[in-house]
Design an enzyme around this catalytic site. Structure first.
Site, PDB file in Angstrom:
ATOM      1  N   ARG A 100      -8.676  13.778 -31.563  1.00 30.99           N
ATOM      2  CA  ARG A 100      -7.951  12.594 -32.075  1.00 30.99           C
ATOM      3  C   ARG A 100      -8.035  11.407 -31.105  1.00 30.99           C
ATOM      4  O   ARG A 100      -7.097  10.626 -30.966  1.00 30.99           O
ATOM      5  CB  ARG A 100      -6.471  12.916 -32.344  1.00 30.99           C
ATOM      6  CG  ARG A 100      -6.226  13.976 -33.392  1.00 30.99           C
ATOM      7  CD  ARG A 100      -6.687  13.526 -34.770  1.00 30.99           C
ATOM      8  NE  ARG A 100      -6.243  14.416 -35.823  1.00 30.99           N
ATOM      9  CZ  ARG A 100      -6.913  15.492 -36.236  1.00 30.99           C
ATOM     10  NH1 ARG A 100      -8.062  15.813 -35.678  1.00 30.99           N
ATOM     11  NH2 ARG A 100      -6.457  16.230 -37.227  1.00 30.99           N
ATOM     12  N   SER A 134      -0.442  14.037 -40.285  1.00 26.25           N
ATOM     13  CA  SER A 134       0.251  14.532 -39.082  1.00 26.25           C
ATOM     14  C   SER A 134       0.791  13.341 -38.302  1.00 26.25           C
ATOM     15  O   SER A 134       0.037  12.426 -37.977  1.00 26.25           O
ATOM     16  CB  SER A 134      -0.711  15.284 -38.165  1.00 26.25           C
ATOM     17  OG  SER A 134      -1.307  16.352 -38.842  1.00 26.25           O
ATOM     18  N   GLU A 138       0.560  10.602 -33.143  1.00 26.49           N
ATOM     19  CA  GLU A 138      -0.848  10.437 -33.506  1.00 26.49           C
ATOM     20  C   GLU A 138      -1.041   9.136 -34.290  1.00 26.49           C
ATOM     21  O   GLU A 138      -2.065   8.468 -34.194  1.00 26.49           O
ATOM     22  CB  GLU A 138      -1.278  11.642 -34.357  1.00 26.49           C
ATOM     23  CG  GLU A 138      -2.766  11.734 -34.593  1.00 26.49           C
ATOM     24  CD  GLU A 138      -3.099  11.944 -36.050  1.00 26.49           C
ATOM     25  OE1 GLU A 138      -2.881  10.997 -36.845  1.00 26.49           O
ATOM     26  OE2 GLU A 138      -3.581  13.032 -36.390  1.00 26.49           O
TER      27      GLU A 138
HETATM   28  P1  FAD Z   1      -5.858   2.438 -40.899  1.00 20.83           P
HETATM   29  O1  FAD Z   1      -4.533   3.127 -41.026  1.00 20.83           O
HETATM   30  O2  FAD Z   1      -6.109   1.271 -41.773  1.00 20.83           O
HETATM   31  O3  FAD Z   1      -6.061   2.016 -39.375  1.00 20.83           O
HETATM   32  C1  FAD Z   1      -5.781   2.886 -38.315  1.00 20.83           C
HETATM   33  C2  FAD Z   1      -6.024   2.156 -36.995  1.00 20.83           C
HETATM   34  O4  FAD Z   1      -7.399   1.829 -36.861  1.00 20.83           O
HETATM   35  C3  FAD Z   1      -5.283   0.818 -36.888  1.00 20.83           C
HETATM   36  O5  FAD Z   1      -4.877   0.657 -35.552  1.00 20.83           O
HETATM   37  C4  FAD Z   1      -6.328  -0.212 -37.283  1.00 20.83           C
HETATM   38  O6  FAD Z   1      -6.087  -1.481 -36.700  1.00 20.83           O
HETATM   39  C5  FAD Z   1      -7.601   0.419 -36.733  1.00 20.83           C
HETATM   40  N1  FAD Z   1      -8.810   0.094 -37.522  1.00 20.83           N
HETATM   41  C6  FAD Z   1      -8.984   0.316 -38.848  1.00 20.83           C
HETATM   42  N2  FAD Z   1     -10.236   0.011 -39.222  1.00 20.83           N
HETATM   43  C7  FAD Z   1     -10.870  -0.445 -38.110  1.00 20.83           C
HETATM   44  C8  FAD Z   1     -12.189  -0.927 -37.850  1.00 20.83           C
HETATM   45  N3  FAD Z   1     -13.133  -1.003 -38.799  1.00 20.83           N
HETATM   46  N4  FAD Z   1     -12.492  -1.320 -36.589  1.00 20.83           N
HETATM   47  C9  FAD Z   1     -11.568  -1.249 -35.602  1.00 20.83           C
HETATM   48  N5  FAD Z   1     -10.304  -0.795 -35.795  1.00 20.83           N
HETATM   49  C10 FAD Z   1      -9.954  -0.386 -37.030  1.00 20.83           C
HETATM   50  N6  FAD Z   1      -6.664  12.354 -39.993  1.00 20.83           N
HETATM   51  C11 FAD Z   1      -7.445  13.325 -39.479  1.00 20.83           C
HETATM   52  O7  FAD Z   1      -8.120  13.128 -38.463  1.00 20.83           O
HETATM   53  N7  FAD Z   1      -7.523  14.546 -40.081  1.00 20.83           N
HETATM   54  C12 FAD Z   1      -6.821  14.853 -41.196  1.00 20.83           C
HETATM   55  O8  FAD Z   1      -6.919  15.970 -41.704  1.00 20.83           O
HETATM   56  C13 FAD Z   1      -5.992  13.853 -41.760  1.00 20.83           C
HETATM   57  N8  FAD Z   1      -5.250  14.103 -42.865  1.00 20.83           N
HETATM   58  C14 FAD Z   1      -4.456  13.130 -43.379  1.00 20.83           C
HETATM   59  C15 FAD Z   1      -3.706  13.432 -44.540  1.00 20.83           C
HETATM   60  C16 FAD Z   1      -2.892  12.459 -45.112  1.00 20.83           C
HETATM   61  C17 FAD Z   1      -2.112  12.795 -46.357  1.00 20.83           C
HETATM   62  C18 FAD Z   1      -2.828  11.163 -44.528  1.00 20.83           C
HETATM   63  C19 FAD Z   1      -1.989  10.096 -45.174  1.00 20.83           C
HETATM   64  C20 FAD Z   1      -3.556  10.862 -43.384  1.00 20.83           C
HETATM   65  C21 FAD Z   1      -4.361  11.853 -42.783  1.00 20.83           C
HETATM   66  N9  FAD Z   1      -5.108  11.614 -41.615  1.00 20.83           N
HETATM   67  C22 FAD Z   1      -5.932  12.589 -41.109  1.00 20.83           C
HETATM   68  C23 FAD Z   1      -5.006  10.310 -40.921  1.00 20.83           C
HETATM   69  C24 FAD Z   1      -5.937   9.224 -41.502  1.00 20.83           C
HETATM   70  O9  FAD Z   1      -6.398   9.580 -42.760  1.00 20.83           O
HETATM   71  C25 FAD Z   1      -7.136   8.958 -40.607  1.00 20.83           C
HETATM   72  O10 FAD Z   1      -6.724   8.622 -39.310  1.00 20.83           O
HETATM   73  C26 FAD Z   1      -8.016   7.831 -41.144  1.00 20.83           C
HETATM   74  O11 FAD Z   1      -9.214   7.762 -40.411  1.00 20.83           O
HETATM   75  C27 FAD Z   1      -7.329   6.467 -41.122  1.00 20.83           C
HETATM   76  O12 FAD Z   1      -8.162   5.554 -41.792  1.00 20.83           O
HETATM   77  P2  FAD Z   1      -7.623   4.192 -42.377  1.00 20.83           P
HETATM   78  O13 FAD Z   1      -8.806   3.416 -42.846  1.00 20.83           O
HETATM   79  O14 FAD Z   1      -6.560   4.427 -43.372  1.00 20.83           O
HETATM   80  O15 FAD Z   1      -7.023   3.530 -41.062  1.00 20.83           O
HETATM   81  N1  EPU Z   2       3.007  25.452 -38.525  1.00 23.90           N
HETATM   82  C1  EPU Z   2       4.314  25.878 -38.634  1.00 23.90           C
HETATM   83  N2  EPU Z   2       5.159  25.166 -39.437  1.00 23.90           N
HETATM   84  C2  EPU Z   2       4.756  24.065 -40.127  1.00 23.90           C
HETATM   85  C3  EPU Z   2       3.425  23.628 -40.001  1.00 23.90           C
HETATM   86  C4  EPU Z   2       2.562  24.338 -39.194  1.00 23.90           C
HETATM   87  O1  EPU Z   2       4.697  26.865 -38.030  1.00 23.90           O
HETATM   88  O2  EPU Z   2       5.598  23.482 -40.831  1.00 23.90           O
HETATM   89  C5  EPU Z   2       2.073  26.215 -37.650  1.00 23.90           C
HETATM   90  C6  EPU Z   2       1.519  27.484 -38.275  1.00 23.90           C
HETATM   91  O3  EPU Z   2       1.410  28.428 -37.244  1.00 23.90           O
HETATM   92  C7  EPU Z   2       0.136  27.072 -38.735  1.00 23.90           C
HETATM   93  C8  EPU Z   2      -0.258  26.083 -37.655  1.00 23.90           C
HETATM   94  O4  EPU Z   2       0.957  25.399 -37.341  1.00 23.90           O
HETATM   95  O5  EPU Z   2      -0.747  28.153 -38.768  1.00 23.90           O
HETATM   96  C9  EPU Z   2      -1.336  25.077 -38.057  1.00 23.90           C
HETATM   97  O6  EPU Z   2      -0.935  24.379 -39.235  1.00 23.90           O
HETATM   98  P1  EPU Z   2      -2.010  23.655 -40.162  1.00 23.90           P
HETATM   99  O7  EPU Z   2      -3.143  24.586 -40.444  1.00 23.90           O
HETATM  100  O8  EPU Z   2      -1.279  23.081 -41.314  1.00 23.90           O
HETATM  101  O9  EPU Z   2      -2.628  22.548 -39.256  1.00 23.90           O
HETATM  102  P2  EPU Z   2      -1.985  21.514 -38.225  1.00 23.90           P
HETATM  103  O10 EPU Z   2      -2.337  21.966 -36.849  1.00 23.90           O
HETATM  104  O11 EPU Z   2      -0.554  21.292 -38.511  1.00 23.90           O
HETATM  105  C10 EPU Z   2      -4.117  20.038 -38.049  1.00 23.90           C
HETATM  106  C11 EPU Z   2      -4.420  18.575 -38.094  1.00 23.90           C
HETATM  107  C12 EPU Z   2      -4.533  18.107 -39.530  1.00 23.90           C
HETATM  108  C13 EPU Z   2      -5.669  18.868 -40.199  1.00 23.90           C
HETATM  109  C14 EPU Z   2      -5.343  20.369 -40.139  1.00 23.90           C
HETATM  110  C15 EPU Z   2      -6.474  21.215 -40.676  1.00 23.90           C
HETATM  111  C16 EPU Z   2      -3.515  17.588 -36.098  1.00 23.90           C
HETATM  112  C17 EPU Z   2      -2.459  16.740 -35.477  1.00 23.90           C
HETATM  113  N3  EPU Z   2      -3.398  17.830 -37.389  1.00 23.90           N
HETATM  114  O12 EPU Z   2      -2.821  20.205 -38.585  1.00 23.90           O
HETATM  115  O13 EPU Z   2      -4.854  16.713 -39.521  1.00 23.90           O
HETATM  116  O14 EPU Z   2      -5.837  18.458 -41.535  1.00 23.90           O
HETATM  117  O15 EPU Z   2      -5.110  20.768 -38.772  1.00 23.90           O
HETATM  118  O16 EPU Z   2      -7.539  21.198 -39.786  1.00 23.90           O
HETATM  119  O17 EPU Z   2      -4.425  18.019 -35.398  1.00 23.90           O
HETATM  120  C18 EPU Z   2      -3.886  14.534 -39.513  1.00 23.90           C
HETATM  121  O18 EPU Z   2      -4.463  14.349 -38.430  1.00 23.90           O
HETATM  122  O19 EPU Z   2      -3.219  13.636 -40.077  1.00 23.90           O
HETATM  123  C19 EPU Z   2      -4.005  15.834 -40.174  1.00 23.90           C
HETATM  124  C20 EPU Z   2      -3.405  16.113 -41.319  1.00 23.90           C
END
Ligand code: FAD
Ligand code: EPU
Length: 339
Positions: A164, A239, A335
């Protein structure tokens, strides 16, 4: 290009927080972007680049210019018998881009299915899920240097990717606009990754033994939909905190008190799921005012009523940080980008 004043950002952040930008403009080309920067940006006016708004929390109105990057376009270059370079412009939606690659049978991004946001933001935090991060397929991104207004190329080394993390969240913060991103993907003999989390069991549920990249994508989508709230139904930014890594000796002390603690050793450090720590502190599903920790995934903070202010969400996150510190002695780091 039209610059709008006092523009509502409610539909431009997935938390659904009701704030406004003093100035707002949508740019659809590099020319429009440089024109906007030349004409409108002075050192006194703060600038915010906005993609899909899925990884930020506005705690107040933005007293500057928000540039919504809506530059589109995807190009491909076959470079060997089984490799292709695919370049997507910053404003391409990530999931649509993943879908485009899957339709062409290009492998490497399938485990990153259904992550919200845009391609241009993907290097910011080296988006990751289900055992894959973009750094695994990333070749380069083109960026606009905000000081010189010159286009530069950042390869993976220069991006300094981590969990991240990237240069764009540190030394490069606020200095570059990512214009497009190039990935190296496979065209055949794909490397299928099913080891992480519930992918294998989900494929079993689907009755699939030797999955294609499209089937891996389907399994990932099913898992995500089963536990992550859809921002359209309930505001959230995924997250809210990173999963913390702590030194081994600190881990051993915590484990003595909590033998059931889930953990992922990684060299000298041990990664602990923040969701578990938050749940153990009693926050899972708990609502205070308009904000809650999600009932299926404690790590996801939600705008439970749709009426939460950014400050309220921020304050809720501070209480969680305090609880986890008090109970486990572990520091949680946000994050989500706080604006
Ligand atoms: P924005 O929210 O628009 O911007 C984020 C930051 O980047 C801001 O500071 C902005 O100024 C900057 N920025 C945006 N575009 C640019 C650019 N072109 N150049 C320079 N700076 C820029 N993330 C994960 O890594 N893994 C996941 O599994 C994951 N799951 C998610 C699930 C949900 C339901 C949600 C809502 C979010 C999740 N995220 C996850 C977080 C998010 O989707 C990612 O971080 C994504 O890359 C953000 O993209 P965005 O375009 O919406 O960024
Ligand atoms: N867990 C709990 N309680 C909860 C949630 C999670 O106990 O309410 C524990 C469990 O042990 C579970 C473990 O956490 O097995 C991992 O949970 P999960 O598989 O849901 O993944 P996560 O670690 O919570 C991360 C990323 C996600 C990504 C998933 C799948 C981060 C901060 N988050 O979540 O990314 O989608 O793994 O790879 O690393 C995001 O960045 O926004 C995001 C959603």
């Amino acid at each position: 290009m039209k610059i709008q004043k006092n523009f509502s950002l409610k539909n431009h952040n997935t938390f659904g927080v009701d704030v406004s930008a003093k100035y707002f403009a949508e740019v659809t080309s590099l020319e429009e972007l440089t024109q906007a920067l030349n004409d409108s940006v002075t050192p006194e006016i703060p600038l915010l680049i906005l993609g899909g708004g899925s990884n930020l929390l506005f705690t107040k109105d933005f007293e500057g210019l928000v540039l919504h990057l809506n530059v589109k376009g995807i190009s491909e270059e076959i470079i060997s018998e089984n490799e292709v370079l695919v370049t997507a412009a910053a404003g391409e939606n990530w999931q649509e881009f993943v879908q485009f690659c899957l339709q062409k049978n290009y492998g490497g991004l399938e485990n990153l299915s259904l992550i919200p946001g845009n391609v241009g933001t993907s290097p910011m935090q080296n988006i990751g899920a289900y055992g894959t991060e973009i750094k695994d397929t990333f070749v380069q991104c083109r960026v606009l240097n905000l000081e010189t207004l010159e286009v530069e190329i950042f390869d993976a080394e220069k991006c300094n990717f981590g969990y991240r993390e990237s240069v764009f969240k540190h030394e490069g913060k606020g200095k570059y606009i990512i214009l497009d991103v190039t990935f190296k993907l496979s065209t055949k003999d794909h490397s299928i990754k099913t080891e992480y989390g519930a992918i294998k069991s989900e494929l079993e549920n689907l009755g699939i033994e030797n999955p294609t990249i499209q089937q891996v994508s389907k399994a990932v989508i099913n898992i995500r939909q089963s536990k992550l709230p859809d921002p359209k139904a309930m505001g959230n930014a995924g997250s809210f905190f990173k999963n913390p890594s702590i030194p081994k000796n600190q881990f051993v002390e915590v484990q003595e008190k909590y033998p059931e603690i889930p953990n992922y050793p990684n060299g000298e450090l041990v990664k602990i799921p923040a969701g578990w720590l938050i749940e153990q502190c009693g926050w899972k599903g708990k609502q205070m005012g308009n904000v809650a920790s999600h009932k299926l995934q404690a790590l996801v903070l939600v705008n439970a009523t749709g009426q939460a202010s950014g400050q309220e969400i921020y304050d809720f996150s501070t209480l969680i940080i305090k609880s986890v510190k008090e109970k486990f002695g572990i520091d949680l780091e946000r994050e989500v980008n706080i604006i």
